[in-house]
Enzyme design. Structure first.
Site, PDB file in Angstrom:
ATOM      1  N   ARG A  62      39.703  39.109  45.095  1.00  0.00           N
ATOM      2  CA  ARG A  62      39.158  40.376  44.568  1.00  0.00           C
ATOM      3  C   ARG A  62      38.472  41.195  45.656  1.00  0.00           C
ATOM      4  NH1 ARG A  62      38.378  40.647  38.595  1.00  0.00           N
ATOM      5  NH2 ARG A  62      39.936  39.168  37.902  1.00  0.00           N
ATOM      6  N   ARG A  70      35.710  46.677  42.086  1.00  0.00           N
ATOM      7  CA  ARG A  70      34.629  47.582  41.663  1.00  0.00           C
ATOM      8  C   ARG A  70      33.412  47.652  42.571  1.00  0.00           C
ATOM      9  NH1 ARG A  70      34.902  44.873  35.996  1.00  0.00           N
ATOM     10  NH2 ARG A  70      35.585  43.313  37.486  1.00  0.00           N
ATOM     11  N   ARG A  75      39.286  54.745  40.413  1.00  0.00           N
ATOM     12  CA  ARG A  75      39.249  54.294  39.020  1.00  0.00           C
ATOM     13  C   ARG A  75      38.643  55.313  38.067  1.00  0.00           C
ATOM     14  NH1 ARG A  75      39.619  52.430  35.449  1.00  0.00           N
ATOM     15  NH2 ARG A  75      38.567  50.504  34.896  1.00  0.00           N
ATOM     16  N   ASP A 118      47.500  42.630  38.807  1.00  0.00           N
ATOM     17  CA  ASP A 118      46.753  41.672  38.005  1.00  0.00           C
ATOM     18  C   ASP A 118      47.691  40.584  37.514  1.00  0.00           C
ATOM     19  OD1 ASP A 118      43.874  41.509  36.689  1.00  0.00           O
ATOM     20  OD2 ASP A 118      45.330  40.687  35.286  1.00  0.00           O
ATOM     21  N   TYR A 178      45.794  33.252  28.232  1.00  0.00           N
ATOM     22  CA  TYR A 178      45.584  34.638  27.802  1.00  0.00           C
ATOM     23  C   TYR A 178      46.575  35.043  26.714  1.00  0.00           C
ATOM     24  CZ  TYR A 178      42.236  35.327  31.555  1.00  0.00           C
ATOM     25  OH  TYR A 178      41.126  35.239  32.352  1.00  0.00           O
TER      26      TYR A 178
HETATM   27  O1  CP3 Z   1      41.881  42.066  45.459  1.00  0.00           O
HETATM   28  C1  CP3 Z   1      42.521  41.218  44.784  1.00  0.00           C
HETATM   29  O2  CP3 Z   1      42.184  40.007  44.725  1.00  0.00           O
HETATM   30  C2  CP3 Z   1      43.805  41.635  44.088  1.00  0.00           C
HETATM   31  C3  CP3 Z   1      43.702  42.024  42.741  1.00  0.00           C
HETATM   32  C4  CP3 Z   1      43.433  41.062  41.582  1.00  0.00           C
HETATM   33  C5  CP3 Z   1      42.849  41.515  40.373  1.00  0.00           C
HETATM   34  N1  CP3 Z   1      42.891  40.487  39.488  1.00  0.00           N
HETATM   35  C6  CP3 Z   1      42.315  42.865  40.160  1.00  0.00           C
HETATM   36  C7  CP3 Z   1      41.449  43.133  39.006  1.00  0.00           C
HETATM   37  C8  CP3 Z   1      43.770  39.726  41.408  1.00  0.00           C
HETATM   38  C9  CP3 Z   1      44.383  38.734  42.404  1.00  0.00           C
HETATM   39  C10 CP3 Z   1      43.441  39.377  40.067  1.00  0.00           C
HETATM   40  C11 CP3 Z   1      43.676  38.055  39.488  1.00  0.00           C
HETATM   41  C12 CP3 Z   1      43.223  37.769  38.123  1.00  0.00           C
HETATM   42  N2  CP3 Z   1      43.199  38.620  37.044  1.00  0.00           N
HETATM   43  C13 CP3 Z   1      42.832  36.486  37.672  1.00  0.00           C
HETATM   44  C14 CP3 Z   1      42.819  35.215  38.508  1.00  0.00           C
HETATM   45  C15 CP3 Z   1      41.660  35.124  39.401  1.00  0.00           C
HETATM   46  C16 CP3 Z   1      40.335  35.116  38.668  1.00  0.00           C
HETATM   47  O3  CP3 Z   1      39.583  36.069  38.885  1.00  0.00           O
HETATM   48  O4  CP3 Z   1      40.077  34.154  37.951  1.00  0.00           O
HETATM   49  C17 CP3 Z   1      42.505  36.604  36.309  1.00  0.00           C
HETATM   50  C18 CP3 Z   1      42.021  35.492  35.401  1.00  0.00           C
HETATM   51  C19 CP3 Z   1      42.746  37.955  35.916  1.00  0.00           C
HETATM   52  C20 CP3 Z   1      42.601  38.546  34.567  1.00  0.00           C
HETATM   53  C21 CP3 Z   1      41.608  39.623  34.549  1.00  0.00           C
HETATM   54  N3  CP3 Z   1      41.780  40.864  35.146  1.00  0.00           N
HETATM   55  C22 CP3 Z   1      40.356  39.613  33.925  1.00  0.00           C
HETATM   56  C23 CP3 Z   1      39.783  38.432  33.165  1.00  0.00           C
HETATM   57  C24 CP3 Z   1      39.765  40.856  34.135  1.00  0.00           C
HETATM   58  C25 CP3 Z   1      38.458  41.333  33.574  1.00  0.00           C
HETATM   59  C26 CP3 Z   1      37.300  40.748  34.228  1.00  0.00           C
HETATM   60  C27 CP3 Z   1      36.982  41.548  35.460  1.00  0.00           C
HETATM   61  O5  CP3 Z   1      36.744  40.958  36.506  1.00  0.00           O
HETATM   62  O6  CP3 Z   1      36.962  42.772  35.289  1.00  0.00           O
HETATM   63  C28 CP3 Z   1      40.651  41.614  34.949  1.00  0.00           C
HETATM   64  C29 CP3 Z   1      40.440  42.982  35.452  1.00  0.00           C
HETATM   65  C30 CP3 Z   1      40.611  43.221  36.912  1.00  0.00           C
HETATM   66  N4  CP3 Z   1      41.555  42.658  37.713  1.00  0.00           N
HETATM   67  C31 CP3 Z   1      39.825  44.111  37.710  1.00  0.00           C
HETATM   68  C32 CP3 Z   1      40.343  44.052  39.007  1.00  0.00           C
HETATM   69  C33 CP3 Z   1      39.885  44.851  40.204  1.00  0.00           C
HETATM   70  C34 CP3 Z   1      38.708  45.003  37.207  1.00  0.00           C
HETATM   71  C35 CP3 Z   1      39.321  46.138  36.469  1.00  0.00           C
HETATM   72  C36 CP3 Z   1      38.639  47.464  36.639  1.00  0.00           C
HETATM   73  O7  CP3 Z   1      38.796  48.123  37.681  1.00  0.00           O
HETATM   74  O8  CP3 Z   1      37.966  47.874  35.686  1.00  0.00           O
END
Ligand code: CP3
Length: 347
Positions: free
Chosen positions: A24, A28, A37, A73, A149
């Site tokens: 990540r 944000r 965003r 994602d 999920y």
């Molecule tokens: O920079 C990076 O690592 C690449 C992008 C990336 C995102 N999600 C962007 C994201 C990667 C590799 C993921 C993986 C992901 N997504 C996982 C596995 C890793 C982990 O964190 O456990 C999982 C379980 C998800 C599912 C997911 N996506 C959730 C549960 C959420 C909400 C919780 C949160 O952190 O917001 C997301 C949203 C998400 N994925 C955001 C980002 C930048 C935030 C969204 C926003 O901009 O509002």
């Protein structure tokens, strides 16, 4: 490739300092991400290759990380298979979640091309912009984590509904896991064909399973996926969270590195499961909420805790960067890894 530290570490070649990138790393906590965003939804951002490339490069431009992970994602393949995916302020939400066998039958295994997956176009563009400078990391969720999920519908701390489905419908669960695995294989293969140099598979929810259930419902699909991807000759990193009890099995998977969370002692993992195991991690992301002095000290201690960090070790967090992380603390962590190049090397 100008900076191939990550590829070298994954190949167990000696490196002068550990490569570093952060899960990540785009997101944000970066004001430049917030700016984009504020104009586009998260899903539209993932599905817009030009914007996804811009966001993928933001952390590289700021910190000079040793890799760029494509912005997307893990839940997008679930959407492409036929589920209605939304991202709300509370996280992801699947409106027509899987609750019986006929729901599973309706799921498709989409062809992986640039129409279904704009992420592939993003990787292609990234390759043109950056692919000679640092490696590009492609990724997917692990079959089990996507299963969670798809049957729970939203994030949960224990995924009880997903586990109830698993225990009540083992046969249907195998069908679902099989379909997910096939879809992920096509998607990951095309990520490599589009230019990804490394693949990371995120099994965030492996740890909620007992060892027995992990062996029955998670491990076989991971093994299958990993061995089918083997001919592509691309290193694979497997992330698992909270999975101490599963390490005897996980450590036998044929991956280039295991990305572990902060609950594990990295050196202990090598002592117990093989001194040459590739490792990635594993700073607690809440340490990045403190201050630069603490971040520097903890990062240095973490790297030094791995006796032979010169081979097969990648500096990273134990989970993703938290949204409230101060940018300067990420800088401090990355710079601390860079400064190891100045330490005397004893090998
Ligand atoms: O920079 C990076 O690592 C690449 C992008 C990336 C995102 N999600 C962007 C994201 C990667 C590799 C993921 C993986 C992901 N997504 C996982 C596995 C890793 C982990 O964190 O456990 C999982 C379980 C998800 C599912 C997911 N996506 C959730 C549960 C959420 C909400 C919780 C949160 O952190 O917001 C997301 C949203 C998400 N994925 C955001 C980002 C930048 C935030 C969204 C926003 O901009 O509002």
């Amino acid at each position: 490739m100008q900076n191939d530290l990550l590829l070298k570490a994954l190949n167990h070649e000696i490196v002068p300092r550990p490569p570093i990138w952060l899960m990540r790393q785009a997101g944000r906590y970066l004001p430049e991400y917030q700016k984009i965003r504020s104009q586009v939804s998260f899903l539209d951002l993932c599905n817009n290759p030009e914007l996804a490339v811009e966001v993928s490069l933001q952390p590289y431009n700021r910190f000079n990380t040793d890799a760029v992970i494509v912005f997307s994602d893990i839940l997008l393949p679930a959407q492409k298979m036929g589920l209605e995916l939304e991202f709300t302020d509370d996280g992801p939400r699947i409106n027509n979640l899987i609750s019986n066998e006929s729901d599973i039958k309706k799921l498709t295994i989409p062809l992986a091309n640039e129409d279904t997956y704009p992420t592939l176009t993003a990787i292609n563009l990234l390759k043109k912009e950056i692919g000679e400078k640092v490696p590009i990391i492609g990724f997917s969720g692990a079959p089990w984590t996507l299963f969670c999920y798809m049957t729970e519908g939203y994030s949960s701390s224990n995924f009880n509904k997903a586990k109830k489905f698993l225990h009540s419908n083992p046969q249907a669960s195998h069908q679902l896991l099989n379909k997910i695995t096939n879809a992920l294989f096509l998607y990951l293969t095309m990520q490599v064909n589009s230019g990804a140099h490394v693949l990371q598979i995120f099994d965030t929810w492996a740890g909620i399973l007992s060892l027995e259930d992990y062996k029955t419902f998670a491990l076989p699909y991971l093994k299958h996926l990993i061995s089918d991807l083997m001919p592509l000759k691309v290193p694979i990193i497997l992330y698992t969270n909270n999975s101490h009890h599963l390490l005897p099995k996980i450590s036998m998977l044929k991956v280039a590195a295991l990305s572990l969370d902060w609950r594990c002692d990295l050196q202990e993992v090598r002592d117990n499961f093989g001194t040459t195991i590739g490792l990635q991690g594993n700073l607690d992301p809440t340490i990045l909420l403190t201050d630069e002095t603490i971040v520097r000290e903890k990062t240095k201690n973490m790297i030094q805790s791995v006796k032979n960090w010169q081979t097969g070790y990648i500096c990273n967090l134990g989970h993703g960067v938290l949204p409230s992380t101060p940018v300067e603390n990420v800088h401090a962590m990355v710079d601390t890894a860079f400064e190891f190049a100045n330490e005397p090397v004893f090998v």
